[in-house]
Design an enzyme around this catalytic site. Structure first.
Site, mmCIF file in Angstrom:
data_model
loop_
_atom_site.group_PDB
_atom_site.id
_atom_site.type_symbol
_atom_site.label_atom_id
_atom_site.label_comp_id
_atom_site.label_asym_id
_atom_site.label_seq_id
_atom_site.Cartn_x
_atom_site.Cartn_y
_atom_site.Cartn_z
ATOM 1 N N LYS A 28 0.320 -0.895 -0.242
ATOM 2 C CA LYS A 28 -0.119 -0.179 -0.185
ATOM 3 C C LYS A 28 0.389 1.634 0.105
ATOM 4 C CE LYS A 28 -2.499 -1.019 3.304
ATOM 5 N NZ LYS A 28 -2.289 0.337 4.587
ATOM 6 N N THR A 29 1.661 1.481 1.026
ATOM 7 C CA THR A 29 2.429 2.565 1.216
ATOM 8 C C THR A 29 3.676 2.821 0.087
ATOM 9 O OG1 THR A 29 2.273 1.989 3.130
ATOM 10 C CG2 THR A 29 3.622 3.602 3.144
ATOM 11 N N ASP A 214 -4.660 7.712 2.760
ATOM 12 C CA ASP A 214 -3.921 6.272 3.573
ATOM 13 C C ASP A 214 -4.949 5.490 4.687
ATOM 14 O OD1 ASP A 214 -2.833 4.234 3.380
ATOM 15 O OD2 ASP A 214 -0.715 4.567 4.727
ATOM 16 N N GLU A 215 -5.143 4.080 4.638
ATOM 17 C CA GLU A 215 -6.429 3.944 6.136
ATOM 18 C C GLU A 215 -7.564 4.087 5.699
ATOM 19 O OE1 GLU A 215 -4.680 1.094 7.038
ATOM 20 O OE2 GLU A 215 -2.309 1.654 7.735
ATOM 21 N N GLN A 245 -9.208 -3.712 7.841
ATOM 22 C CA GLN A 245 -7.894 -3.449 9.031
ATOM 23 C C GLN A 245 -8.797 -2.881 9.759
ATOM 24 O OE1 GLN A 245 -3.842 -3.744 8.029
ATOM 25 N NE2 GLN A 245 -4.482 -4.691 6.344
ATOM 26 N N ARG A 605 1.523 -8.657 11.182
ATOM 27 C CA ARG A 605 2.578 -8.119 11.342
ATOM 28 C C ARG A 605 3.498 -8.881 11.593
ATOM 29 N NH1 ARG A 605 1.001 -3.968 9.455
ATOM 30 N NH2 ARG A 605 -1.341 -5.416 9.156
#
Length: 764
Positions: A28-29, A214-215, A245, A605
């Site tokens: 994503k980032t 983002d998010e 998430q 994670r």
DNA sequence: TTGACGTATCTTTTT
DNA sequence: GATACGTCAA
């Protein structure tokens, strides 16, 4: 990093609204970062015309650092990047005076503790019974209103409950007289500014050619409005997120916003990123298996690009000491055996309190660690005192800060004196701030001579400082702190401390603060800016300050870990009532689904190794309790036969250990029941390159759980109604504020219950 | 007004 | 099991 076709498509998207649904570890980032680079270097977009909203300030900073390497420092400086809160803060510092709320550009930002004090004060002034109307209850209602209703266009809220409206107005009034904003106001007032001043709105709408978020799954209604406003002209809205998430509903995040994106923008392009580049196969399978139990989601399965890797490590501990011992031993062992750095390890827990014992064990075995959250540097008394001085100097109308320092160091101005000043400030309906009241001799002359004299002296000292700082602040923050420390008498008070260790600690804390100020001055463009320093402390979270130099084991909550990754992850506390938290079990299925998403975040994670730890007897509050294994573990176990059958193995080990030590008179309550409900489960075999064959069972149909009650069907109750709750038993409703009921249970006592979700039945 | 001592009240997650 | 808060004496 080379991009896959989907990522490439997202990065080079020509324009218009775009939704990128990306699973954990799907890059994503990278996509976001590369898209910005693409916009600037390939499409010639001016960096100053790009707005990027991230979830933490650290994410913004890291993105800028990456971009700086691609585009150069000077270019990146022009990009607006930060959290909703910091972006709004920036906008408000410019134009807040135009709102006519009485706020000035040097407004203070109140944290939850300040909010509580402000609310306490408001309730006290309204003569409301503090036993009955708790400040925290009132604040959560205020926050709910600010985050759901469009207060933006109006000066006051329209609220059904007249009392609540008065509380709301009273609280807001207190904040504006003190020239202060709470977190919600940062967003709310920015929106109001845009609504009431079309020329300001147009300025930003024209300016920001591209808006990237983002998010996105953790966006709330107000934030969505913000995005819609900012993207209204150019419509280049690029949002990235993962429904699975979404873990911030308690902050009013609404993941339906991301599900709704294509309705809000019918011409939107959708791209799914389902390839996971982070975790090994077994870890990913566990995550996939677990999340399929959720009903409200977008169907999506993460595909591993890595080998199956190690099976999950599952450990049963008898008590918390064993749990901590296991973690510490594993870290020591793996550190040596696998030559892993301490920075490769991360310990994630559901609640902050879980960190304490583990910390003690880490200290004892000399393992360096880094705790995110928990006891904070800025919670220490000396730091809070100094910060209050700074806050006061920045905004003298901030009565809360002034109140904290007026008798620090001790000047003989006690609660009684403050009470007199406060009464004076509110005499005959005048609403003066504390600082204004201190200027009036009619008020301070009522004080006993000694206190009066002390006030005069305090006033003289602070006025001198204020003169130097305002209107042109030409002193570095570190110098201001030193001045306060030396000249206020604070230093003298510390030096008079008899306990040598305490004395040294406190001086060291002050020195650290000065150091932090120096660091800020070095990093900041405008080094003399007190406002910026305070803003950073108010809006930057602990994760933002997390420095991972590869040398420290990281401890934090699962919430804080969002967006991060570690080679080895420990997940202690795999118990029903802890994870999922008991509160969510009471609140109903939708709350448990959020816990499941949280668990999903936790698992994903881990890059290579995941330790799940179940502790059979956990000391909770004052009594010991035996805990059941978390349903999430059962869900994973039911469908995923990991090589070596981790549960059975763990169970055996637990028995062996207990017979060795001979301490266990309570049998380990491992209940490994396969769910009986539902159709038979088809199984399939998948072989993975480089890994052992893993038998995966495909998930069956969702569990036959009762459907989530929609908001339209919220139980309506009145004071006096009798109710029944499966957990708390019978009770009587005492008070209802919107969907929050205060209920007195015969056995369980007073509880606040959310009517929208609680499994409550009306019995009369 | 200050400081010492005893007692009630929590613990979900955070910008 | 800590910590904030209230009560008491000096």
């Amino acid at each position: 990093m080379a991009l896959n076709p989907s990522q490439q498509q997202a990065v080079t998207h020509p324009g218009g609204p775009m939704l990128v649904l990306a699973g954990a570890g799907a890059g994503k980032t990278s996509v976001l970062t590369q898209r910005i680079a693409h916009l600037v270097s390939k499409r010639g977009i001016l960096p100053s015309r790009i707005l990027v909203v991230t979830f933490t300030n650290k994410a913004a900073k890291e993105m800028k650092e990456r971009l700086a390497k691609l585009l150069g420092k000077e270019v990146v400086k022009e990009i607006w990047a930060g959290t909703f809160h910091s972006i709004c803060c920036r906008i408000l510092r410019q134009d807040i005076a135009q709102l006519g709320t009485g706020h000035q550009t040097n407004f203070a930002i109140y944290d939850p503790r300040d909010q509580e004090k402000a609310m306490d004060f408001t309730l006290r002034r309204m003569n409301m019974d503090p036993e009955f109307y708790k400040a925290t209850d009132m604040l959560s209602e205020v926050s709910r209103i600010k985050n759901s209703e469009m207060v933006g266009a109006k000066h006051t809220i329209q609220h059904q409950d007249p009392l609540m409206k008065r509380v709301f107005d009273g609280y807001q009034n207190y904040l504006s007289t003190n020239n202060a904003l709470d977190f919600d106001d940062l967003l709310q007032l920015t929106l109001r500014l845009l609504h009431e001043h079309p020329e300001i709105a147009a300025r930003y709408q024209q300016r920001f050619e591209h808006v990237l978020v983002d998010e996105y799954q953790d966006t709330n209604n107000v934030q969505f409005d913000f995005i819609r406003q900012f993207g209204a002209v150019h419509r280049n809205i690029f949002v990235v997120g993962d429904v699975d998430q979404s873990i911030y509903s308690f902050r009013h995040a609404n993941f339906r916003i991301i599900l709704r994106f294509q309705q809000d923008y019918p011409d939107a392009t959708l791209i799914k990123l389902e390839e996971n580049y982070r975790s090994t196969g077994n870890i990913l399978d566990a995550a996939n298996t677990l999340i399929k139990y959720n009903r409200e989601r977008f169907e999506k399965t993460l595909i591993s690009t890595k080998v199956a890797g190690e099976p999950l490590h599952f450990h049963v501990a008898q008590n918390e000491d064993e749990e901590a011992t296991y973690i510490v031993q594993q870290i020591r062992m793996q550190h040596e055996r696998d030559s892993l750095e301490f920075g490769d390890f991360c310990i994630l827990f559901r609640t902050n309190t879980q960190s304490r014992l583990i910390e003690q064990y880490l200290i004892r075995s000399n393992i360096p660690y880094n705790l995110v959250g928990g006891y904070k540097f800025y919670d220490r008394k000396e730091i809070k005192d100094m910060m209050s001085y700074l806050n006061f100097l920045h905004n003298p109308q901030d009565s809360l800060s002034l109140q904290r320092i007026v008798n620090v160091p001790k000047r003989g101005i006690g609660p009684k004196a403050i009470d007199i000043i406060e009464k004076g400030a509110y005499f005959e309906g005048r609403g003066l701030t504390l600082w204004q009241a201190l200027q009036e001799s009619a008020i301070i002359d009522q004080l006993p001579p000694k206190a009066n004299e002390a006030i005069q002296e305090f006033r003289y000292f602070t006025q001198q400082l204020l003169k130097e700082i305002h209107p042109v602040c030409n002193l570095p923050v570190s110098v201001i702190v030193e001045r306060i420390f030396n000249d206020s008498g604070y230093k003298a008070e510390i030096e008079a401390e008899s306990d040598e260790k305490k004395r040294e600690d406190r001086i060291k804390n002050i020195e650290s603060l000065i150091q932090a100020a120096v660091e800020y001055e070095e990093s900041s463009k405008t080094p003399m800016n007190l406002s910026g320093f305070l803003e950073q402390l108010a809006l930057f979270s602990d994760t933002d300050r997390l420095k991972n130099e590869g040398k420290l084991v990281t401890l934090m909550t699962v919430h804080s870990a969002k967006g991060l990754e570690y080679p080895v992850v420990f997940l202690p506390g795999m118990e029903e009532g802890l994870f999922p938290h008991a509160r969510s079990v009471i609140d109903g299925e939708h709350a448990v689904e959020e816990e499941r998403r949280l668990m999903y975040v936790a698992i994903t994670r881990a890059k290579r190794r995941l330790h799940l730890i179940y502790t059979a007897n956990r000391r909770s509050k004052y009594k010991n309790m035996t805990s059941k294994l978390s349903r999430f573990m059962l869900e994973i176990a039911a469908h995923l036969r990991i090589p070596g059958d981790l549960f059975l193995k763990a169970k055996e080990e637990a028995f062996q250990r207990r017979s060795k030590t001979g301490t266990g008179n309570t049998p380990a309550p491992i209940a490994l029941k396969m769910p009986t409900a539902g159709p038979p489960v088809p199984t399939m075999n998948t072989s993975r390159p480089g890994g052992s064959a893993t038998t995966i069972t495909a998930p069956r149909a969702p569990l036959p759980t009762p459907p989530v009650r929609s908001t339209g069907q919220t139980l309506t109750l009145q004071p006096g109604d009798r109710v029944h709750h499966p957990q708390f038993g019978d009770g009587e409703v005492e008070r209802v504020i919107r969907t929050l009921a205060r209920i007195k249970f015969q056995t369980a006592g007073m509880k606040n219950i959310d009517l929208a979700s609680a499994p409550l039945e009306k019995t009369s």
